[in-house]
Write an enzyme that holds these catalytic residues in place. Structure first.
Site: not given
Length: 353
Positions: A65, A69, A72, A109, A142, A202, A272
């Protein structure tokens, strides 16, 4: 009537707490914790009974990626010891999802790392979504592939996805402290694109990144304003090799207060308990079920979760039941975008506007 009971009464009427009331929940003491859980459980029970919705993650693309962030393990420059691979094909993705479906997952997901998908990526994951829906039409899908460009949400919807996930993570004021390669506004815009396309939005948060109570409350209210129908509450997993690797600030009691605050702000949508529950709630995990009506089953994107069989026993032992595939998650008064899609009205965008 004490402050927690007043908050419960407001929530039962569908009213949000004031910002000061939400802050008071986070500032409450450990001696009051069970009273707080009991009050928030009144709200959870009223709207969701004793049902627990099970969700299962499939990591279609891991690592690699370009975003930075801080929380992460897949970020650019991460030294975390994780698997790195490009997109899984439909057969591999379906094989990975079968464990969750076998344990009663109502939603799968499908997640792919990266800033956002290319149009070719959307074609690729669209084939995976379509293949999954052909085999498991009753299970919700999702999608979570990062920032969306114009028209991509509609194509993901047309492939058969029911929802799109993109967390705000923290407050707008603090966002630049945890990420510099995209903005809070970018994230909010992607949630809006998903909503406009008729995908169930979501979006949630990550607690334990050094944020203040004010940041947590601001994020919870921002998610309410966005209209998130599913609010994952993640607790930071401080991966070695990331900037937040030493950030261990959460206690089980703090996690429960955060879940209670989110429940009062979001009384009638899916809350959740998500990543990090095992390492931060620890032996108090069952109490989380009295606040959240949904959880992730099994492993997360790059870390192991609790064994699925243990989760199912925990749900049963606490007196809860797994939500069935044909049961509507949200209460009838909500404009649940998943429910009409499962009736075959998913392309009627006017009904979901």
């Amino acid at each position: 009537m004490d402050v927690f009971d007043r908050l419960a009464e407001k929530a039962l009427r569908g009213e949000a707490p004031t910002r000061q009331e939400a802050l008071a929940v986070l500032a409450s003491g450990d001696d009051d914790l069970l009273d707080l859980v009991a009050a928030a459980y009144r709200v959870r029970r009223h709207f969701f009974g004793k049902r627990v919705k099970l969700n299962f993650l499939v990591n279609l693309k891991s690592g690699l990626c370009p975003e930075d962030c801080s929380y992460c393990s897949q970020r650019i420059g991460s030294k975390a010891d994780i698997l790195k691979y490009t997109w899984l094909g439909p057969e591999a993705a379906l094989a990975a999802a079968e464990a969750g479906v076998a344990h009663g997952a109502k939603r799968v997901c499908l997640v792919g790392s990266g800033r956002g998908p290319t149009d070719g990526d959307v074609d690729r994951v669209g084939r995976t979504i379509a293949a999954f829906k052909e085999k498991h039409p009753q299970v919700e899908i999702c999608a979570c592939f990062g920032l969306l460009s114009e028209g991509q949400a509609e194509r993901i919807r047309d492939a058969g996805a029911d929802a799109y996930s993109h967390n705000l993570n923290t407050s707008g004021e603090r966002y630049a402290d945890i990420c510099t390669t995209h903005t809070y506004a970018d994230r909010a815009a992607t949630v809006e694109k998903a909503k406009k396309a008729g995908l169930s939005p979501c979006s949630g948060l990550i607690a334990g990144m050094g944020e203040s109570d004010e940041d947590l409350v601001d994020t919870a209210f921002a998610l309410r304003e966005l209209g998130s129908e599913s609010v994952p509450v993640n607790f930071l997993i401080p991966f070695d090799g990331t900037p937040l690797s030493e950030q261990w600030s959460l206690t089980p009691q703090r996690c429960l207060r955060i879940l209670a605050m989110v429940r009062f702000v979001h009384p009638d949508v899916e809350v959740r308990v998500a990543g990090g529950r095992e390492i931060h709630l620890r032996s108090l995990q069952p109490l989380g079920l009295y606040l959240a009506n949904s959880l992730f089953l099994g492993d997360y994107l790059t870390s192991e979760g609790q064994d699925g069989g243990v989760d199912l026993r925990m749900i049963e032992d606490a007196g809860f039941v797994v939500e069935g595939a044909e049961e509507a998650t949200l209460p009838k008064h909500r404009n649940d975008t998943v429910r009409p899609r499962k009736r075959g009205a998913g392309t009627d965008l006017a009904a979901n506007a």
